[in-house]
Design a protein around this motif. Structure first.
Motif, mmCIF file in Angstrom:
data_model
loop_
_atom_site.group_PDB
_atom_site.id
_atom_site.type_symbol
_atom_site.label_atom_id
_atom_site.label_comp_id
_atom_site.label_asym_id
_atom_site.label_seq_id
_atom_site.Cartn_x
_atom_site.Cartn_y
_atom_site.Cartn_z
ATOM 1 N N TYR A 1 0.814 -0.978 0.206
ATOM 2 C CA TYR A 1 -0.156 -0.008 0.131
ATOM 3 C C TYR A 1 0.884 1.314 -0.075
ATOM 4 C CZ TYR A 1 -3.631 3.191 1.625
ATOM 5 O OH TYR A 1 -4.485 4.456 1.711
ATOM 6 N N ASP A 2 0.703 2.208 -1.164
ATOM 7 C CA ASP A 2 1.425 3.460 -1.079
ATOM 8 C C ASP A 2 0.547 4.547 -0.386
ATOM 9 O OD1 ASP A 2 2.560 5.933 -1.902
ATOM 10 O OD2 ASP A 2 2.736 5.212 -3.825
ATOM 11 N N VAL B 1 6.841 -16.446 6.448
ATOM 12 C CA VAL B 1 7.239 -15.068 6.837
ATOM 13 C C VAL B 1 5.997 -14.469 7.078
ATOM 14 C CG1 VAL B 1 8.480 -12.856 6.603
ATOM 15 C CG2 VAL B 1 9.373 -14.875 5.287
ATOM 16 N N ILE B 2 5.827 -14.089 8.423
ATOM 17 C CA ILE B 2 4.507 -13.522 9.042
ATOM 18 C C ILE B 2 5.025 -12.133 9.502
ATOM 19 C CG2 ILE B 2 2.740 -13.589 10.683
ATOM 20 C CD1 ILE B 2 3.264 -16.660 10.866
ATOM 21 N N LEU B 3 4.276 -10.996 8.807
ATOM 22 C CA LEU B 3 4.357 -9.454 8.842
ATOM 23 C C LEU B 3 2.883 -9.081 9.444
ATOM 24 C CD1 LEU B 3 5.616 -6.895 9.465
ATOM 25 C CD2 LEU B 3 5.945 -6.715 7.062
ATOM 26 N N LEU B 4 2.435 -9.281 10.504
ATOM 27 C CA LEU B 4 1.125 -9.010 11.069
ATOM 28 C C LEU B 4 1.257 -8.116 12.229
ATOM 29 C CD1 LEU B 4 -1.063 -11.999 9.731
ATOM 30 C CD2 LEU B 4 -1.302 -9.633 9.028
ATOM 31 N N GLY B 5 -0.024 -7.342 12.694
ATOM 32 C CA GLY B 5 0.040 -6.729 13.983
ATOM 33 C C GLY B 5 -0.535 -5.535 14.008
ATOM 34 N N THR B 6 -0.329 -4.852 12.766
ATOM 35 C CA THR B 6 -0.929 -3.450 12.536
ATOM 36 C C THR B 6 -2.193 -3.067 12.790
ATOM 37 O OG1 THR B 6 1.133 -2.785 11.297
ATOM 38 C CG2 THR B 6 -0.747 -1.606 11.011
ATOM 39 N N ASN B 7 -3.148 -3.996 12.235
ATOM 40 C CA ASN B 7 -4.325 -3.817 12.301
ATOM 41 C C ASN B 7 -5.158 -4.448 13.591
ATOM 42 O OD1 ASN B 7 -4.872 -2.678 9.435
ATOM 43 N ND2 ASN B 7 -4.003 -4.419 8.880
ATOM 44 N N ASP B 8 -4.139 -5.017 14.394
ATOM 45 C CA ASP B 8 -4.562 -5.385 15.637
ATOM 46 C C ASP B 8 -4.982 -4.292 16.674
ATOM 47 O OD1 ASP B 8 -4.609 -8.086 14.669
ATOM 48 O OD2 ASP B 8 -2.563 -8.634 15.577
ATOM 49 N N VAL C 1 15.035 -1.097 10.028
ATOM 50 C CA VAL C 1 15.461 -0.559 8.896
ATOM 51 C C VAL C 1 14.561 0.274 8.198
ATOM 52 C CG1 VAL C 1 16.949 -2.860 8.619
ATOM 53 C CG2 VAL C 1 14.474 -2.753 7.936
ATOM 54 N N CYS C 2 13.397 0.480 8.493
ATOM 55 C CA CYS C 2 12.557 1.316 7.887
ATOM 56 C C CYS C 2 11.480 2.073 8.607
ATOM 57 C CB CYS C 2 11.565 0.552 6.955
ATOM 58 S SG CYS C 2 10.511 -0.686 7.866
ATOM 59 N N GLU C 3 10.995 3.150 8.400
ATOM 60 C CA GLU C 3 10.088 3.999 9.186
ATOM 61 C C GLU C 3 8.879 4.476 8.465
ATOM 62 O OE1 GLU C 3 12.121 7.823 9.683
ATOM 63 O OE2 GLU C 3 13.566 7.024 10.998
ATOM 64 N N THR C 4 7.836 4.509 9.151
ATOM 65 C CA THR C 4 6.455 4.432 8.567
ATOM 66 C C THR C 4 6.292 6.139 8.147
ATOM 67 O OG1 THR C 4 5.471 4.919 10.970
ATOM 68 C CG2 THR C 4 5.126 2.920 9.813
ATOM 69 N N SER C 5 5.483 6.247 7.032
ATOM 70 C CA SER C 5 5.340 7.644 6.390
ATOM 71 C C SER C 5 4.237 8.373 7.208
ATOM 72 C CB SER C 5 4.814 7.430 5.131
ATOM 73 O OG SER C 5 4.363 8.645 4.620
ATOM 74 N N VAL D 1 1.183 4.806 9.427
ATOM 75 C CA VAL D 1 1.347 3.534 9.473
ATOM 76 C C VAL D 1 1.918 2.772 8.191
ATOM 77 C CG1 VAL D 1 -0.550 3.173 11.135
ATOM 78 C CG2 VAL D 1 -1.120 2.965 8.658
ATOM 79 N N HIS D 2 1.701 3.247 7.143
ATOM 80 C CA HIS D 2 2.215 2.579 5.815
ATOM 81 C C HIS D 2 3.591 2.997 5.640
ATOM 82 C CE1 HIS D 2 -1.943 1.929 5.270
ATOM 83 N NE2 HIS D 2 -1.769 0.802 5.275
ATOM 84 N N LEU D 3 4.310 2.366 4.551
ATOM 85 C CA LEU D 3 5.684 2.608 4.060
ATOM 86 C C LEU D 3 5.663 3.166 2.767
ATOM 87 C CD1 LEU D 3 7.410 -1.026 5.029
ATOM 88 C CD2 LEU D 3 7.236 1.422 6.259
#
Length: 215
Positions: free
Chosen positions: A15-16, A84-91, A180-184, A189-191
């Motif tokens: 998501y942009d 590879v599991i990348l989840l949690g934001t929407n929780d 290594v990365c930061e949210t916008s 919340v997104h990259l």
């Protein structure tokens, strides 16, 4: 050839935050990894905007509960060498996961248990697992995202410690995306494209190591 399932939410979908559409194909982190590892690895990108670890969202047209959909994906894509599991934001939305990292940790534990105990076809072993902690949120002036996640900016800083505990409990690998990365700040919340590429680049070596690939 090794097979990797990248299971996540909008951070995996790509998501942009600027366009509210999707990043270019090779900017999305699963495709950055796949391109780098070449013919040795097939990376299946299974990201969906709004996906939670284990919580229902009755306001959307597609299933967002990760616990409900994961068994189907394990069955359809087996044999798998790595998930590879990348989840949690929407929780951390109050209407889906309760708004705390604690619930996210519980949901993640359930996902790990599903991966490890699923009745794979005879002859196939359970895949290895890599848990990726989402990057912390940042403040935003975007009205809708501020309402959805503004309360959880501080809470999101606990993703690393919570997911580290899960990884240690189950003896699996963990990576902190926040290193290594930061949210916008556009939505908090997104990259952006640079940061989602950066995440993919950082995951190349951990994934290569887990798959025991030669350089």
């Amino acid at each position: 050839m090794k097979t990797v399932l990248a299971f996540g939410d909008s951070l995996t979908w790509g998501y942009d935050p600027e366009t509210m559409l999707r990043h270019d194909f090779f900017d999305r982190w699963p495709n950055v990894v796949g391109r780098a590892l070449g013919h040795k690895v097939r990376v299946i990108s299974e990201g969906l905007n709004g996906r939670t670890t284990a919580f229902d969202d009755h306001l959307v047209p597609a299933e967002r509960n990760g616990v409900k959909i994961l068994p189907t994906l394990l069955a359809s894509h087996q044999p798998l060498d790595l998930v590879v599991i990348l989840l949690g934001t929407n929780d951390l939305k109050r209407d889906t996961g309760g708004g705390r990292v604690f619930e996210s940790r519980q949901g993640l534990e359930r996902l790990v248990e599903i991966c490890q105990t699923f009745p794979y076809q005879r002859g196939y072993e359970p895949p290895k697992l890599l848990l990726v902690a989402p990057p912390p949120f940042c403040s935003t002036t975007e009205p809708d995202f501020s309402l959805l996640f503004g309360h959880a900016v501080e809470e999101s800083t606990h993703f690393r410690s919570a997911i580290t505990k899960v990884a240690e409990e189950y003896g699996i690998a963990m990576f902190d995306a926040g290193e290594v990365c930061e949210t916008s700040p556009i939505d908090g919340v997104h990259l952006d494209a640079e940061n989602t590429r950066r995440l993919g680049e950082a995951l190349i070596e951990p994934i290569r190591t887990l798959l025991e690939l030669d350089d």
